[in-house]
Every structure is written in structure tokens, then in C-alpha cells.
Scaffold this motif. Sequence first.
Motif, PDB file in Angstrom:
ATOM      1  N   ALA A  24      54.751  30.767  27.422  1.00 34.25           N
ATOM      2  CA  ALA A  24      55.417  30.274  29.105  1.00 34.25           C
ATOM      3  C   ALA A  24      53.989  29.839  29.709  1.00 34.25           C
ATOM      4  N   ALA A  25      53.256  30.744  29.937  1.00 33.99           N
ATOM      5  CA  ALA A  25      52.350  30.025  30.872  1.00 33.99           C
ATOM      6  C   ALA A  25      51.595  28.109  31.258  1.00 33.99           C
ATOM      7  N   GLU A  26      51.270  28.428  29.124  1.00 37.23           N
ATOM      8  CA  GLU A  26      50.892  26.784  28.540  1.00 37.23           C
ATOM      9  C   GLU A  26      51.853  25.585  28.995  1.00 37.23           C
ATOM     10  N   LEU A  27      53.918  26.024  28.911  1.00 38.78           N
ATOM     11  CA  LEU A  27      54.310  25.639  29.174  1.00 38.78           C
ATOM     12  C   LEU A  27      54.358  25.025  30.337  1.00 38.78           C
ATOM     13  N   ILE A  62      53.300  39.716  40.635  1.00 35.94           N
ATOM     14  CA  ILE A  62      54.241  39.916  42.062  1.00 35.94           C
ATOM     15  C   ILE A  62      54.770  40.487  40.160  1.00 35.94           C
ATOM     16  N   ASP A  63      55.934  41.759  39.760  1.00 35.02           N
ATOM     17  CA  ASP A  63      56.619  41.458  39.308  1.00 35.02           C
ATOM     18  C   ASP A  63      57.551  40.180  38.577  1.00 35.02           C
ATOM     19  N   LEU A  64      57.612  39.799  37.745  1.00 37.86           N
ATOM     20  CA  LEU A  64      58.905  38.249  37.935  1.00 37.86           C
ATOM     21  C   LEU A  64      59.929  38.785  37.374  1.00 37.86           C
ATOM     22  N   PRO A  88      61.838  39.331  27.238  1.00 35.21           N
ATOM     23  CA  PRO A  88      62.182  38.514  27.985  1.00 35.21           C
ATOM     24  C   PRO A  88      62.773  36.931  26.842  1.00 35.21           C
ATOM     25  N   SER A  89      63.824  36.273  26.775  1.00 35.69           N
ATOM     26  CA  SER A  89      63.626  34.967  26.433  1.00 35.69           C
ATOM     27  C   SER A  89      62.366  34.529  26.774  1.00 35.69           C
ATOM     28  N   LEU A  90      61.715  33.081  26.008  1.00 38.00           N
ATOM     29  CA  LEU A  90      60.981  31.864  26.594  1.00 38.00           C
ATOM     30  C   LEU A  90      61.311  31.733  27.853  1.00 38.00           C
ATOM     31  N   GLN A  95      61.587  30.568  33.372  1.00 40.06           N
ATOM     32  CA  GLN A  95      61.908  29.529  34.551  1.00 40.06           C
ATOM     33  C   GLN A  95      61.965  31.315  35.665  1.00 40.06           C
ATOM     34  N   ALA A  96      61.223  32.411  35.312  1.00 38.62           N
ATOM     35  CA  ALA A  96      60.569  33.200  36.006  1.00 38.62           C
ATOM     36  C   ALA A  96      59.053  32.573  36.835  1.00 38.62           C
TER      37      ALA A  96
END
Length: 103
Positions: A24-27, A62-64, A88-90, A95-96
Motif C-alpha cells: 500500500a505504501a509503495e502504491l 495516528i491509527d489509520l 484490512p483490504s489493500l 484509502q486510509a
Amino acid sequence: MDFELLTIQDCPHSSAARELFSRAAELEGNDPALIEVRQITTDEEAEASGFHGSPTFMVDGIDLFPSMAEPAMTCRVYRTAGGLSGLPSLESLRQAIQARPAP
């Protein structure tokens, strides 16, 4: 952005959570190598960290996925299209991350 993954010892989702957070971070254009993984080991540390279960995905402290639950040394579940899951889903994680205000 500061990325941090909080887990507890023997969390069955730790490895998958790290892979998911990295993806997720990379995307989202961030270096996944900068994700810090921290193991929560006491109730006091859970309280101080705002830790609501393992795994917890944090950006800039902060908690996403904000939770109303009390901080606890426990497993965590996430709502997904397929029902409750240990991750959670990718898409929801991306989105978070996107929803976090810039510092």
C-alpha cells in the motif's frame, strides 16, 4: 510520512500485515523500506501507543483505522467486503493512507 506497524508477539497476521502495508505504501508513492515494525509487549505500552489490537497500521502516529475499543494486547479485526478479517483490504488501506492530511 512516518509509517509504523504495531503488532503483538505471535500475531498470526504480522507477516501478511507487513507485506500489505509495504504494498500500500509503495502504491501511494512511499518507500516501503521506511515502515517501522514495533512489537507491543505490555498493557501500559498499548495504552500509551493507542494500540487497539494486532496488527495496527499507523501513519504519523495516528491509527489509520480509528477504534472506540479500549487499548488492549489482543488480535484485531477489520471490516472487509468478505466480512471480518485479521487484515484490512489493500484498497481500504490505500484509502486510509490517502485520507491522512499532509503534515
